[in-house]
Design an enzyme around this catalytic site. Structure first.
Site, PDB file in Angstrom:
ATOM      1  N   HIS A  21      96.173   1.874 -11.712  1.00 30.00           N
ATOM      2  CA  HIS A  21      95.132   2.740 -11.134  1.00 30.00           C
ATOM      3  C   HIS A  21      93.744   2.235 -11.546  1.00 30.00           C
ATOM      4  O   HIS A  21      92.812   2.220 -10.747  1.00 30.00           O
ATOM      5  CB  HIS A  21      95.272   4.190 -11.643  1.00 30.00           C
ATOM      6  CG  HIS A  21      96.509   4.906 -11.187  1.00 30.00           C
ATOM      7  ND1 HIS A  21      97.341   5.579 -12.060  1.00 30.00           N
ATOM      8  CD2 HIS A  21      97.046   5.079  -9.957  1.00 30.00           C
ATOM      9  CE1 HIS A  21      98.335   6.146 -11.379  1.00 30.00           C
ATOM     10  NE2 HIS A  21      98.178   5.849 -10.095  1.00 30.00           N
ATOM     11  N   LYS A  45     105.221  20.044  -7.262  1.00 36.04           N
ATOM     12  CA  LYS A  45     105.656  18.840  -7.967  1.00 36.04           C
ATOM     13  C   LYS A  45     105.536  19.065  -9.468  1.00 36.04           C
ATOM     14  O   LYS A  45     104.453  19.386  -9.963  1.00 36.04           O
ATOM     15  CB  LYS A  45     104.749  17.668  -7.525  1.00 36.04           C
ATOM     16  CG  LYS A  45     105.373  16.306  -7.711  1.00 36.04           C
ATOM     17  CD  LYS A  45     104.577  15.279  -6.895  1.00 36.04           C
ATOM     18  CE  LYS A  45     104.710  13.886  -7.415  1.00 36.04           C
ATOM     19  NZ  LYS A  45     103.854  12.928  -6.700  1.00 36.04           N
ATOM     20  N   ARG A  94     100.755  -1.841  -3.547  1.00 32.38           N
ATOM     21  CA  ARG A  94     101.423  -2.777  -4.433  1.00 32.38           C
ATOM     22  C   ARG A  94     102.319  -3.725  -3.637  1.00 32.38           C
ATOM     23  O   ARG A  94     102.242  -4.928  -3.770  1.00 32.38           O
ATOM     24  CB  ARG A  94     102.285  -2.027  -5.467  1.00 32.38           C
ATOM     25  CG  ARG A  94     101.461  -1.384  -6.556  1.00 32.38           C
ATOM     26  CD  ARG A  94     102.241  -0.309  -7.235  1.00 32.38           C
ATOM     27  NE  ARG A  94     102.704   0.675  -6.253  1.00 32.38           N
ATOM     28  CZ  ARG A  94     103.219   1.843  -6.556  1.00 32.38           C
ATOM     29  NH1 ARG A  94     103.390   2.178  -7.794  1.00 32.38           N
ATOM     30  NH2 ARG A  94     103.589   2.689  -5.615  1.00 32.38           N
ATOM     31  N   SER A 132     103.329   5.357 -12.164  1.00 35.62           N
ATOM     32  CA  SER A 132     103.396   6.397 -13.205  1.00 35.62           C
ATOM     33  C   SER A 132     104.855   6.753 -13.478  1.00 35.62           C
ATOM     34  O   SER A 132     105.250   6.932 -14.631  1.00 35.62           O
ATOM     35  CB  SER A 132     102.647   7.657 -12.760  1.00 35.62           C
ATOM     36  OG  SER A 132     101.307   7.355 -12.503  1.00 35.62           O
TER      37      SER A 132
HETATM   38  O1  PNS Z   1      99.713   9.828  -6.230  1.00 34.29           O
HETATM   39  P1  PNS Z   1     100.357  10.370  -4.993  1.00 34.29           P
HETATM   40  O2  PNS Z   1     101.320  11.472  -5.361  1.00 34.29           O
HETATM   41  O3  PNS Z   1     100.975   9.291  -4.154  1.00 34.29           O
HETATM   42  O4  PNS Z   1      99.185  11.025  -4.102  1.00 34.29           O
HETATM   43  C1  PNS Z   1      99.445  11.664  -2.864  1.00 34.29           C
HETATM   44  C2  PNS Z   1      98.182  12.373  -2.324  1.00 34.29           C
HETATM   45  C3  PNS Z   1      97.620  13.319  -3.360  1.00 34.29           C
HETATM   46  C4  PNS Z   1      97.139  11.361  -1.980  1.00 34.29           C
HETATM   47  C5  PNS Z   1      98.594  13.143  -1.023  1.00 34.29           C
HETATM   48  O5  PNS Z   1      99.729  13.906  -1.275  1.00 34.29           O
HETATM   49  C6  PNS Z   1      97.484  14.056  -0.496  1.00 34.29           C
HETATM   50  O6  PNS Z   1      96.443  13.616  -0.089  1.00 34.29           O
HETATM   51  N1  PNS Z   1      97.727  15.394  -0.494  1.00 34.29           N
HETATM   52  C7  PNS Z   1      96.775  16.374  -0.068  1.00 34.29           C
HETATM   53  C8  PNS Z   1      97.282  17.170   1.133  1.00 34.29           C
HETATM   54  C9  PNS Z   1      96.905  16.502   2.445  1.00 34.29           C
HETATM   55  O7  PNS Z   1      95.756  16.279   2.743  1.00 34.29           O
HETATM   56  N2  PNS Z   1      97.939  16.215   3.290  1.00 34.29           N
HETATM   57  C10 PNS Z   1      97.733  15.673   4.626  1.00 34.29           C
HETATM   58  C11 PNS Z   1      97.664  14.173   4.694  1.00 34.29           C
HETATM   59  S1  PNS Z   1      99.176  13.409   4.270  1.00 34.29           S
END
Ligand code: PNS
Length: 166
Positions: A21, A45, A94, A132
């Protein structure tokens, strides 16, 4: 030309922040004036670290860099990005296996707000295998994760998993 700050959001779970990150944040700072690391509040989660712990670890890792801010958000990412006057959302890539879900998420975000661009940054080769989740799994069974996470995270991981080898 305008002298308006170009702000990018780097969203994620950051449970916890890894060196992968950090690599992405540093690359994003080459392009944007400010990067807001935004941790999603996701009651669905189960996280290892509390929101406060995750915010604190990121703040400690970037304490000398005023261009990096840490925040948490709930709801739609694009709404949060708009509220912060951000022009882009950063995601790290990645491997090709990341592509499909990231592509889907980026297109959904574009459908929801076409003004927010998704910017994908390739992680440094060194971090191509880190996540992570895999770091937590290794740490849980006492694996040495020293060079995969920043010092502030390593300290907290040792508190959670006393078996970790230093
Ligand atoms: O680290 P992660 O868990 O891969 O991150 C995922 C994240 C937080 C980027 C994604 O779940 C997110 O943006 N959630 C917010 C809800 C949202 O906007 N959803 C619609 C688009 S997918």
């Amino acid at each position: 030309m305008t002298d308006k700050k170009r702000i990018a959001i780097y969203p994620g779970s950051f449970d916890p922040l890894t060196n992968g990150h950090i690599d992405i944040i540093e690359r994003a700072l080459d392009i944007f004036d400010q990067v807001i690391v935004a941790i999603l509040h996701n009651p669905a989660k189960k996280a290892l670290f509390t929101m406060k712990e995750r915010v604190d670890m990121i703040n400690q890792s970037f304490k000398n860099n005023k261009c990096v801010q840490v925040d948490s958000f709930g709801g739609l990412l694009v709404d949060y990005a708009k509220m912060k006057n951000a022009v882009a959302v950063i995601r790290g890539m990645r491997a090709i296996s990341d592509f499909e879900s990231e592509f889907q998420m980026a297109l959904m975000n574009r459908k929801l707000n076409k003004e927010i661009q998704s910017v994908f940054l390739m992680t440094g080769l060194r971090w191509i295998f880190t996540s992570s989740s895999i770091i937590k799994e290794a740490a849980q069974f006492g694996g040495d994760i020293t060079d995969m996470v920043p010092e502030a995270v390593h300290q907290k991981m040792m508190e959670k998993f006393p078996k970790i080898k230093e």
